[in-house]
Design an enzyme around this catalytic site. Sequence first.
Site, PDB file in Angstrom:
ATOM      1  N   LYS A  85      -1.812   1.179  -8.158  1.00  0.00           N
ATOM      2  CA  LYS A  85      -2.274  -0.207  -8.331  1.00  0.00           C
ATOM      3  C   LYS A  85      -1.689  -1.131  -7.270  1.00  0.00           C
ATOM      4  O   LYS A  85      -1.213  -2.226  -7.557  1.00  0.00           O
ATOM      5  CB  LYS A  85      -1.956  -0.714  -9.738  1.00  0.00           C
ATOM      6  N   ARG A  86      -1.769  -0.694  -6.018  1.00  0.00           N
ATOM      7  CA  ARG A  86      -1.254  -1.489  -4.915  1.00  0.00           C
ATOM      8  C   ARG A  86      -2.290  -2.519  -4.466  1.00  0.00           C
ATOM      9  O   ARG A  86      -3.456  -2.443  -4.811  1.00  0.00           O
ATOM     10  CB  ARG A  86      -0.866  -0.587  -3.741  1.00  0.00           C
TER      11      ARG A  86
END
Length: 272
Positions: free
Chosen positions: A96-97
């Site tokens: 979830k960057r």
Amino acid sequence: MSPQELTEQIFKKKSFLCVGLDVDIDRIPTYLLSEDDPIFEFNKAIIDATHKFCVAYKPNIAFYEANGVEGWQALEKTINYLHHKYPEIYTIADAKRGDIGNTSRMYAKTFLQDLGFDSVTVAPYMGKDSVEPFLEFKNRQAILLALTSNEGAFDFQTQQVNGEELYKKVLKTSKTWKNSENLMYVVGATKAEFLKEIRQIIPENFLLVPGVGAQGGKLEDVCKYGMTKNVGLLVNSSRKIIYASESSNFAEIAGAKAEVLQQQMAEELSQL
């Protein structure tokens, strides 16, 4: 791995199951704690027991980061084990960057090049220059958070912006980004009723669907509204499989749980 190769594996195995490797050191069987690398040994056992019934694995990076250097080493061992023992398996770094371009470029290099994951989950909030670095890699995908399975999804994702829900704007805008053919999307199983409209916007892209099982999502609803003629789905199950038992035969029981889901998926595929 390309989406076409992933689709071939789905039809070969009659499964679109993704097993989430969200390994909490406090929940694995206690006898593993005496091992040099208990997280990797847990993952290895789960993988060996479930690989016949799934097409993808999704380590949640937070669970590895929480264990410092040892956690990163376990993650690297896990992805290397998959590459060498089960190269046909699709791999997802659930990281979830999403940050400014230079930072995203480093995130993309870490997961898609250095560790060699097939894909990585990405947050879209900062826009195209935070996502496009993940889309530059051949046969690698960015999986964009579109409509998530958590309760807080309604705080922002479904809010109206100029007469349209925000998540729909994210979907439509993302299609204009460079190399957008390398995009997949996260849509929670608990939001299955939204899938019909989502498919009108992105009719062919793969969807990663968490929330079946522990979070209450129903496989049949996901398939009814989200499946395409080429399937286009990866349905994730984590806790329901990997923590099905804390006994010494935990892996065998995890395999049995995965097989149940695979059989349900085979039934859904037979209706295509």
